[in-house]
Scaffold this active site. Sequence first.
Site, PDB file in Angstrom:
ATOM      1  N   LYS A  32      67.146  46.578  46.043  1.00 57.46           N
ATOM      2  CA  LYS A  32      66.070  46.292  46.813  1.00 57.46           C
ATOM      3  C   LYS A  32      64.948  44.817  45.651  1.00 57.46           C
ATOM      4  O   LYS A  32      64.833  45.751  44.034  1.00 57.46           O
ATOM      5  CB  LYS A  32      64.613  47.126  47.428  1.00 57.46           C
ATOM      6  CG  LYS A  32      64.422  48.204  46.262  1.00 57.46           C
ATOM      7  CD  LYS A  32      64.119  49.735  47.319  1.00 57.46           C
ATOM      8  CE  LYS A  32      63.769  50.409  46.129  1.00 57.46           C
ATOM      9  NZ  LYS A  32      64.281  51.578  46.819  1.00 57.46           N
ATOM     10  N   TYR A 236      40.152  35.924  26.604  1.00 57.94           N
ATOM     11  CA  TYR A 236      38.735  36.567  27.333  1.00 57.94           C
ATOM     12  C   TYR A 236      38.045  37.241  27.271  1.00 57.94           C
ATOM     13  O   TYR A 236      38.578  38.327  26.388  1.00 57.94           O
ATOM     14  CB  TYR A 236      39.421  36.315  28.646  1.00 57.94           C
ATOM     15  CG  TYR A 236      40.858  34.934  28.999  1.00 57.94           C
ATOM     16  CD1 TYR A 236      39.212  33.770  29.601  1.00 57.94           C
ATOM     17  CD2 TYR A 236      41.475  35.324  29.504  1.00 57.94           C
ATOM     18  CE1 TYR A 236      40.035  33.124  29.738  1.00 57.94           C
ATOM     19  CE2 TYR A 236      42.653  34.135  29.928  1.00 57.94           C
ATOM     20  CZ  TYR A 236      41.609  33.041  30.027  1.00 57.94           C
ATOM     21  OH  TYR A 236      41.801  31.645  30.467  1.00 57.94           O
TER      22      TYR A 236
HETATM   23  C1  LIG Z   1      65.049  53.073  45.419  1.00 63.02           C
HETATM   24  C2  LIG Z   1      65.454  53.870  46.572  1.00 63.02           C
HETATM   25  C3  LIG Z   1      66.066  54.808  45.615  1.00 63.02           C
HETATM   26  C4  LIG Z   1      66.513  54.033  44.580  1.00 63.02           C
HETATM   27  O1  LIG Z   1      65.532  54.893  43.816  1.00 63.02           O
HETATM   28  P1  LIG Z   1      66.096  55.307  41.844  1.00 63.02           P
HETATM   29  O2  LIG Z   1      65.328  56.065  41.464  1.00 63.02           O
HETATM   30  O3  LIG Z   1      65.708  53.673  41.580  1.00 63.02           O
HETATM   31  O4  LIG Z   1      67.629  55.410  41.788  1.00 63.02           O
HETATM   32  C5  LIG Z   1      67.415  55.251  46.554  1.00 63.02           C
HETATM   33  N1  LIG Z   1      66.859  55.993  47.498  1.00 63.02           N
HETATM   34  C6  LIG Z   1      65.510  55.117  48.831  1.00 63.02           C
HETATM   35  C7  LIG Z   1      64.908  55.238  50.101  1.00 63.02           C
HETATM   36  C8  LIG Z   1      64.701  54.674  47.955  1.00 63.02           C
HETATM   37  O5  LIG Z   1      63.647  53.633  48.536  1.00 63.02           O
END
Ligand SMILES: *Cc1c(COP(=O)(O)O)cnc(C)c1O
Length: 338
Positions: A32, A236
Amino acid sequence: MRSFLLINKRALRRNIEKIFSLQKKRIIAVLKANAYGIGLKEVAPIVANHPLVDQIAIACPEEGAELRELGIKKPILVLGGAFENELKLIEKYSLTPVISHTEHIRALENFQGKVHIKFDTGMGRLGFFKLPDLKNLKIEGAMTHLCCPQDEKETKNQIRLFLKSIKSLKNLRFIHIQSSGALTYRADFATHVRVGISIFGEKPFEGFSLNFEHAIELKARLLSIKELPKGHGISYSKTFITPKPMKVGVVAIGYADGLSRQLSNKGFLYLNSKKIPILGNITMDLTMVNLSHLEAKVGDYVEVVGPNQSFFEIAKTANTIPYEIMTSLSGRINRIVI
Ligand SMILES: *Cc1c(COP(=O)(O)O)cnc(C)c1O
């Protein structure tokens, strides 16, 4: 190239193989948010086409469509469920939604494809507490998400609760619980692990006991180097004033690229494996560093992430988690697969 991410194909593959070897479970790879900010276009062909990866999980149908447009043929799991107006996209790209609300069941009443069902066993986010009326949905998988893999008691309890929740579901081909942080737990009834960050070699939390190979490096180029006299402000708001004459480098990366502004006057970059402190406020496109007593020339690349520093370490200094630093990496950074 002013900045680039080096994506090590072999390291990604070896991490996938190590994940498999830990649990002897095949993998649902979570890609994702543009593959955790690393770059879906570059990462997806390597990860999705690995023979140990059975499904790819993403957050929303648009991300699934993007994967299909990249030519990915494996099943794609949409973790974020389905709205009615997304049904067309889900069908067009043969996506597999995860349902976690009765409204998703209603939205999918004419859907012919397969779905997974999600249970809430403690996360307090998405998922059913008990099995809903599934109408005529074709359930091929069930999942839950762990809220606190650092906490053994809580995690074991969640796994137990999940096992109870799915008891009456028959013929599940995919049962998945464990994210990266839970790869140290046993859940023999699960068929798959569902992992993201460990594929990139980053640890999910402090004290995590497994080690993966760092698969990603981030480098940026020195755009300018100059001597500043004693008492000169940097950046800044002049939050740093030189206590003595200093050689200051300007690196072509800033918070708009994902280098958190929280690292101002706190974080470090590396030049030829030597630690160089960040001076003053990080700006949108540029970051100043202390190069006093170091050999450096304009055009040299400095390490932001690499052998000397992981995303995890940067995140720690910035008071956040590696996930947030990684997913903030902008499109302006070049992506190179090696
Ligand atoms: C992002 C996510 C994962 C993966 O988690 P990691 O800690 O990156 O392995 C697994 N399950 C769900 C529902 C997630 O949202």
